[in-house]
Design a protein around this motif. Sequence first.
Motif, short mmCIF file in Angstrom:
data_model
loop_
_atom_site.label_atom_id
_atom_site.label_comp_id
_atom_site.label_asym_id
_atom_site.label_seq_id
_atom_site.Cartn_x
_atom_site.Cartn_y
_atom_site.Cartn_z
N LEU A 141 0.82 -1.11 0.01
CA LEU A 141 0.08 -0.03 0.06
C LEU A 141 0.80 1.19 -0.12
CD1 LEU A 141 -2.57 -1.25 2.68
CD2 LEU A 141 -3.02 -0.92 0.15
N ALA A 142 2.07 1.21 0.69
CA ALA A 142 2.82 2.37 0.50
C ALA A 142 3.43 2.71 -0.82
CB ALA A 142 4.06 2.12 1.72
N LEU A 143 3.93 1.57 -1.62
CA LEU A 143 4.45 1.84 -3.01
C LEU A 143 3.37 1.61 -3.91
CD1 LEU A 143 7.74 0.08 -2.18
CD2 LEU A 143 7.38 2.23 -2.01
N ARG A 144 2.28 1.60 -3.55
CA ARG A 144 1.19 1.10 -4.60
C ARG A 144 1.66 0.15 -5.77
NH1 ARG A 144 -2.83 4.84 -5.04
NH2 ARG A 144 -3.26 4.36 -7.18
N ARG A 145 2.02 -0.88 -5.13
CA ARG A 145 2.60 -2.03 -5.99
C ARG A 145 1.80 -3.41 -5.75
NH1 ARG A 145 8.55 -4.78 -6.09
NH2 ARG A 145 8.53 -5.91 -8.01
N VAL A 146 1.45 -4.03 -6.97
CA VAL A 146 0.79 -5.24 -6.73
C VAL A 146 1.40 -6.37 -7.20
CG1 VAL A 146 -1.30 -6.67 -6.71
CG2 VAL A 146 -1.67 -4.35 -6.24
N THR A 147 1.81 -7.45 -6.58
CA THR A 147 2.71 -8.34 -7.28
C THR A 147 2.01 -9.74 -7.01
OG1 THR A 147 4.38 -8.68 -5.25
CG2 THR A 147 5.05 -7.40 -7.07
N LEU A 166 -9.57 -3.20 0.36
CA LEU A 166 -9.96 -4.64 0.93
C LEU A 166 -8.73 -4.95 1.73
CD1 LEU A 166 -11.57 -6.40 -2.07
CD2 LEU A 166 -12.74 -5.57 -0.07
N ALA A 167 -7.46 -4.82 1.11
CA ALA A 167 -6.13 -4.99 1.74
C ALA A 167 -6.01 -4.04 2.97
CB ALA A 167 -5.11 -4.58 0.68
N SER A 168 -6.42 -3.00 2.99
CA SER A 168 -6.37 -2.03 4.02
C SER A 168 -7.16 -2.72 5.46
CB SER A 168 -6.98 -0.72 3.85
OG SER A 168 -6.20 0.07 3.17
N HIS A 169 -7.92 -3.67 5.17
CA HIS A 169 -8.70 -4.43 6.24
C HIS A 169 -8.87 -5.90 5.90
CE1 HIS A 169 -9.96 -0.21 7.39
NE2 HIS A 169 -10.25 -0.10 6.31
N ARG A 225 -14.63 -9.24 0.80
CA ARG A 225 -13.64 -9.51 1.91
C ARG A 225 -12.31 -10.11 1.36
NH1 ARG A 225 -12.90 -14.24 5.00
NH2 ARG A 225 -14.77 -15.07 4.00
N LEU A 226 -11.19 -9.38 1.47
CA LEU A 226 -10.03 -10.11 1.14
C LEU A 226 -9.73 -11.22 2.13
CD1 LEU A 226 -7.48 -9.65 -1.02
CD2 LEU A 226 -6.50 -8.44 0.62
#
Length: 231
Positions: A141-147, A166-169, A225-226
């Motif tokens: 979330l800090a780098l706005r990167r999804v791998t 979703l990832a924040s919670h 939900r994640l």
Amino acid sequence: MSQTATLLVIDDEPQIRKFLRISLASQGYKVLEAENGTQGLAQAALGKPDLVVLDLGLPDMDGQQVLRELRQWSTVPVMVLSVRASEVQKVDALDAGANDYVTKPFGIQEFLARVRALLRQVPQRGSAPACVSIGPLTVDLALRRVTLEDADVTLTRKEYALLAQLASHPGRVITQQQLLKDIWGPTHVGDTHYLRIVVGHLRQKLGDDPMAPRFIATEAGVGYRLLAPVQ
């Protein structure tokens, strides 16, 4: 909070950073610095500051954008320090999650008093994790990167915004109405088809089967939900 607190100053003007570094260090604070928004978000994740001092006129992205991205995963107090003095700018920053707004030029004693006041505030909820991993999927979330499987996943702005929410919670259901309000705005809380389309595209890119999800679970009629990250 004691004066051993860590403050992060995000400002592209070296003379402002130097002035604040000297002033804050004289009061016993530890000071981190960043000259643009990208560095600032990374420092906020890695340095875990107790307070962020944020300029709005940054070279790589507007400070309002930095604030919105920071608020996706952190509740750290933020003081905006900017030459922008209009009421609209102040309201926008406060609505985006700023805790205080100080216009340049400023008096150092008032600034320090505002710093002390913000450091006395106790966040109402804990910060979300800056990086979430679920098996082969990682959302930074800090780098706005999804791998996925260590390969970058290219997402549209809406797809990333949805996944970031979703990832924040992780493990918690986020309602359809909340997602629509946060991503599309309060006038779209009934447009659930927008959400279904974006979720469908996101699942395709992540190779996620809605019938046997690895990452995104549907709570029928409620939201999404994640799946809780693997410990």
